[in-house]
Write a protein that holds these residues in place. Structure first.
Motif, PDB file in Angstrom:
ATOM      1  N   GLY A   6      40.285  47.935  48.783  1.00 44.66           N
ATOM      2  CA  GLY A   6      39.422  47.131  49.625  1.00 44.66           C
ATOM      3  C   GLY A   6      40.210  46.117  50.439  1.00 44.66           C
ATOM      4  O   GLY A   6      39.949  45.916  51.633  1.00 44.66           O
ATOM      5  N   PHE A   7      41.195  45.478  49.809  1.00 48.46           N
ATOM      6  CA  PHE A   7      42.019  44.506  50.521  1.00 48.46           C
ATOM      7  C   PHE A   7      42.863  45.179  51.603  1.00 48.46           C
ATOM      8  O   PHE A   7      43.035  44.645  52.700  1.00 48.46           O
ATOM      9  N   LEU A   8      43.403  46.350  51.299  1.00 46.13           N
ATOM     10  CA  LEU A   8      44.173  47.075  52.311  1.00 46.13           C
ATOM     11  C   LEU A   8      43.292  47.422  53.506  1.00 46.13           C
ATOM     12  O   LEU A   8      43.722  47.321  54.663  1.00 46.13           O
ATOM     13  N   ALA A   9      42.052  47.828  53.221  1.00 45.83           N
ATOM     14  CA  ALA A   9      41.131  48.165  54.310  1.00 45.83           C
ATOM     15  C   ALA A   9      40.842  46.943  55.169  1.00 45.83           C
ATOM     16  O   ALA A   9      40.809  47.027  56.405  1.00 45.83           O
ATOM     17  N   GLY A  51      55.142  46.464  47.967  1.00 44.42           N
ATOM     18  CA  GLY A  51      55.594  46.717  49.320  1.00 44.42           C
ATOM     19  C   GLY A  51      54.505  47.145  50.281  1.00 44.42           C
ATOM     20  O   GLY A  51      54.799  47.744  51.326  1.00 44.42           O
ATOM     21  N   LEU A  52      53.245  46.825  49.970  1.00 40.90           N
ATOM     22  CA  LEU A  52      52.128  47.242  50.819  1.00 40.90           C
ATOM     23  C   LEU A  52      51.653  46.132  51.760  1.00 40.90           C
ATOM     24  O   LEU A  52      51.008  46.414  52.762  1.00 40.90           O
ATOM     25  N   PHE A  67      48.677  37.271  55.047  1.00 41.18           N
ATOM     26  CA  PHE A  67      49.385  38.510  54.763  1.00 41.18           C
ATOM     27  C   PHE A  67      48.931  39.589  55.737  1.00 41.18           C
ATOM     28  O   PHE A  67      47.800  39.574  56.223  1.00 41.18           O
ATOM     29  N   ARG A  68      49.829  40.517  56.000  1.00 42.15           N
ATOM     30  CA  ARG A  68      49.514  41.660  56.848  1.00 42.15           C
ATOM     31  C   ARG A  68      50.037  42.915  56.169  1.00 42.15           C
ATOM     32  O   ARG A  68      50.861  42.850  55.243  1.00 42.15           O
ATOM     33  N   ASP A  72      53.905  50.965  54.990  1.00 43.84           N
ATOM     34  CA  ASP A  72      53.429  51.713  53.815  1.00 43.84           C
ATOM     35  C   ASP A  72      51.989  51.345  53.483  1.00 43.84           C
ATOM     36  O   ASP A  72      51.191  52.203  53.085  1.00 43.84           O
ATOM     37  N   GLY A  73      51.659  50.064  53.646  1.00 36.52           N
ATOM     38  CA  GLY A  73      50.293  49.641  53.372  1.00 36.52           C
ATOM     39  C   GLY A  73      49.303  50.248  54.342  1.00 36.52           C
ATOM     40  O   GLY A  73      48.207  50.675  53.959  1.00 36.52           O
TER      41      GLY A  73
END
Length: 209
Positions: A6-9, A51-52, A67-68, A72-73
């Motif tokens: 969810g955070f990556l999205a 490392g995402l 953060f961004r 890889d993320g």
């Protein structure tokens, strides 16, 4: 739902700090899965470790650390959108486990357990139905979809509880399979070879689905 995913999205839209991520996660899911701020920052720290995500270095000194996504993320987020949610190994369902154990533990009034759970599920269903009725999908489609998912799940749970009640009435208490019993030195001490009743088999199928 994976909070990591969810955070990556969310970070695929724009850089955010931990408090923003927590707020956006709760807002877009209708508050169905509230997060505490510690959980949000712990998740961020693990994403950075893997490392995402990475800090935004040009943020102002007085601004919270944002953060961004790393390359890889961003790739991980794209894979998530393009991959169906697996159902072969569903999350442990406390209710299914509770009832599977209830039919094998002597002295448990399984019918009473089912009745209490049905009352609670119906109560929750009424609350969810009112919330859904009061929400216009045109105003908040994301929250509306989450509520509908919860309504459908509660309705299915009521039907399953009816099935459990009928199975218990038809087959009676279950016996623990032989492989789950403690070994004995004397043949027949545990009443001979035990077998799984239709109730246990039915409940096991529900857990495995």
């Amino acid at each position: 739902m994976s909070i990591r995913q969810g955070f990556l999205a969310l970070l695929s839209e724009q850089p955010m700090h931990g408090y923003q991520l927590r707020q956006e996660f709760e807002r877009r899911t209708g508050g169905a899965w509230p997060l505490n701020i510690g959980q949000a920052y712990t998740t961020l720290a693990r994403l950075q470790r893997d490392g995402l995500v990475e800090p935004v270095l040009d943020a102002g000194e007085d601004s919270p650390e944002q953060f961004r996504l790393t390359d890889d993320g961003a790739a991980r987020a794209r894979v998530w959108w393009g991959t169906a949610v697996g159902r072969e190994k569903p999350d442990r369902d406390e209710l299914a486990i509770k009832l599977a154990l209830a039919v094998t533990v002597p002295g448990v009034d399984v019918a009473a357990v089912v009745r209490r759970q049905r009352d609670e599920t119906l109560r929750a269903l009424r609350v969810l139905t009112r919330q859904k009725r009061d929400l216009d999908p045109r105003d908040d489609l994301a929250h509306s979809l989450v509520l509908e998912s919860q309504v459908f799940a509660a309705e299915a749970e009521v039907r399953w509880l009816d099935h459990v009640e009928a199975s218990v009435a038809a087959y009676g208490p279950a016996r623990v399979p032989a492989r789950a019993q403690a070994p004995t030195d004397t043949a027949g001490r545990n009443g001979g070879t035990s077998r799984t009743s239709g109730t246990t088999a039915a409940l096991t199928k529900e857990i495995e689905r």
